[in-house]
Scaffold this motif. Sequence first.
Motif, PDB file in Angstrom:
ATOM      1  N   PRO A 419       2.860  -0.972 -34.097  1.00 30.82           N
ATOM      2  CA  PRO A 419       4.304  -1.066 -33.857  1.00 30.82           C
ATOM      3  C   PRO A 419       4.610  -1.965 -32.665  1.00 30.82           C
ATOM      4  N   LEU A 420       5.800  -2.545 -32.678  1.00 36.71           N
ATOM      5  CA  LEU A 420       6.238  -3.414 -31.587  1.00 36.71           C
ATOM      6  C   LEU A 420       6.850  -2.572 -30.471  1.00 36.71           C
ATOM      7  N   PRO A 421       6.302  -2.608 -29.262  1.00 38.25           N
ATOM      8  CA  PRO A 421       6.912  -1.875 -28.143  1.00 38.25           C
ATOM      9  C   PRO A 421       8.207  -2.557 -27.717  1.00 38.25           C
ATOM     10  N   MET A 422       9.319  -1.835 -27.798  1.00 41.11           N
ATOM     11  CA  MET A 422      10.618  -2.394 -27.415  1.00 41.11           C
ATOM     12  C   MET A 422      10.778  -2.295 -25.900  1.00 41.11           C
ATOM     13  N   ILE A 423      11.277  -3.362 -25.304  1.00 41.69           N
ATOM     14  CA  ILE A 423      11.427  -3.439 -23.854  1.00 41.69           C
ATOM     15  C   ILE A 423      12.912  -3.453 -23.507  1.00 41.69           C
ATOM     16  N   LEU A 424      13.345  -2.458 -22.774  1.00 42.38           N
ATOM     17  CA  LEU A 424      14.760  -2.331 -22.416  1.00 42.38           C
ATOM     18  C   LEU A 424      15.089  -3.256 -21.250  1.00 42.38           C
ATOM     19  N   SER A 425      16.186  -4.012 -21.389  1.00 38.45           N
ATOM     20  CA  SER A 425      16.662  -4.875 -20.309  1.00 38.45           C
ATOM     21  C   SER A 425      18.171  -5.020 -20.425  1.00 38.45           C
ATOM     22  N   ALA A 426      18.795  -5.427 -19.331  1.00 35.60           N
ATOM     23  CA  ALA A 426      20.259  -5.520 -19.304  1.00 35.60           C
ATOM     24  C   ALA A 426      20.777  -6.768 -20.023  1.00 35.60           C
ATOM     25  N   GLY A 427      19.956  -7.802 -20.135  1.00 37.59           N
ATOM     26  CA  GLY A 427      20.396  -9.077 -20.695  1.00 37.59           C
ATOM     27  C   GLY A 427      21.095  -8.980 -22.043  1.00 37.59           C
ATOM     28  N   PRO A 428      20.475  -8.365 -23.065  1.00 43.48           N
ATOM     29  CA  PRO A 428      21.114  -8.291 -24.379  1.00 43.48           C
ATOM     30  C   PRO A 428      22.471  -7.585 -24.359  1.00 43.48           C
ATOM     31  N   PHE A 429      22.641  -6.584 -23.505  1.00 44.66           N
ATOM     32  CA  PHE A 429      23.910  -5.857 -23.417  1.00 44.66           C
ATOM     33  C   PHE A 429      24.998  -6.748 -22.806  1.00 44.66           C
ATOM     34  N   VAL A 430      24.635  -7.507 -21.784  1.00 44.31           N
ATOM     35  CA  VAL A 430      25.585  -8.422 -21.154  1.00 44.31           C
ATOM     36  C   VAL A 430      26.003  -9.506 -22.139  1.00 44.31           C
ATOM     37  N   VAL A 431      25.021 -10.061 -22.851  1.00 47.48           N
ATOM     38  CA  VAL A 431      25.315 -11.094 -23.842  1.00 47.48           C
ATOM     39  C   VAL A 431      26.260 -10.568 -24.921  1.00 47.48           C
TER      40      VAL A 431
END
Length: 463
Positions: A419-431
Amino acid sequence: MIGFKIALRSLLRRKSRVVLIAALVVFGTLLLVVGTTLTRSAGIASRASIIQNFTGDFIVYAARSNEIPSPFSFNTPLPVVPDLDKVKAWLSAQPEVEAAVPFAQNYSLISVPAKAGTVDLPFIYYAVDPASYSRTFQNVRMVEGDFMASGPGVLISRNQQKHYEERYGVHLSVGQPVTLLGLGDGGGVNALRTTVRGVFEPRYYANVFNYINFMDAASYSQVYNFTGVAPGSLPRKLEQGLQAATQSEDAIFALAGSDTGSIDTSTLKSEAVSGYTMVAVRLKDHGTMEVVRARLASQGLPVKTARWDEASSFFARISSGIQAFIYFATALIVLVVAFIFMNTLIISITERTAEIGTMRALGGERSFIRNLFLGETLLLNVAAAVAGMIASLALVLVFQRTGLPLPETVSMYLVGGGPLPMILSAGPFVVALVVVVAVSILATLLPVRVATRITPLAAMSDR
């Protein structure tokens, strides 16, 4: 404050249209956040899988090599890394370097007794220093035995063990004596008795490493007669000349005409040469890679370097292609959703031309009407975007813990499997928030501008 109350009342009067627009914004936000997070996570996981398990941050190899060596492809024969001790000493002295692991790739045969006589099995392998390799790279999961901690010998992949048994009727087990066969100089065959020390399974990139085995470097040197003359055995002038000859072709020809002194063959001492064709360099900080590569290039050593993505053969390119496809597919779906959303907003505002005319007849200025509709749209869409981001956050957190399941083929080329480990970051939410606000403004200002230019009488006559 008055404008906010009017906007809120207006939204409550048109619940069905509001629900439709909000649903589109929530769905678009969810796609944008999860898609962007997926693409970013895939890039990070792919790089980490290759660097931490196979190539390190970069590979060091012989300057005279015509091609870049790769742990993923067996381009043999490759030239041995010259001045390996100097290269390793220099690397170990650099504060940025975490580990430098030399290894080689080659093909041999394993000769084992069978019911019908002796059977020669094809054997593709890495030749490594077991201690440094197993300490640095964690791709090997031992099923039986150990990583040659009990002594020199060979490791067999579980896949190869099954293949030997199914095709040749030979079961290789831990502790079993075998004979390694290698082609020596002049076409002769060298034989070395050794032992199977373990059976393993690869953790990543099993589509390649199911077919690769391991051998310790000392055994490899004996199988292929990698021997040289020990330092101090040759006349000093000759040793100095040979060292100079490694730097240029002109020095080689100059050596032929120079007086290097006589050689007493009785004093020559042989020593084993490793046969290593590359050195994988792991750094403490990936961001220092180009600095260390440039510093090594300035040392004048007869070696070149290749970045991790260059040394990963086609795997990095395939992974980048899959990431680009994921990003393109996400962007395309979001674009379609945004188009439907904009069209719905435009129709909604156009249908309210009479309402705009009434407000104009009552003395409402164009700026007031524009701000009113813009506030109404932003109030609805930002609230829906926040709901979409909350749903996205919940999904990302779930897959951060469990990993995102992917089709086996995609997973194998993207991150080496699993499985692909998902990495949480603020960038996608801001975009996502910026995109929602920008689309909302664009979809509101144009129709409002057109509607406010219609005379109040003409607008009210549309009722």
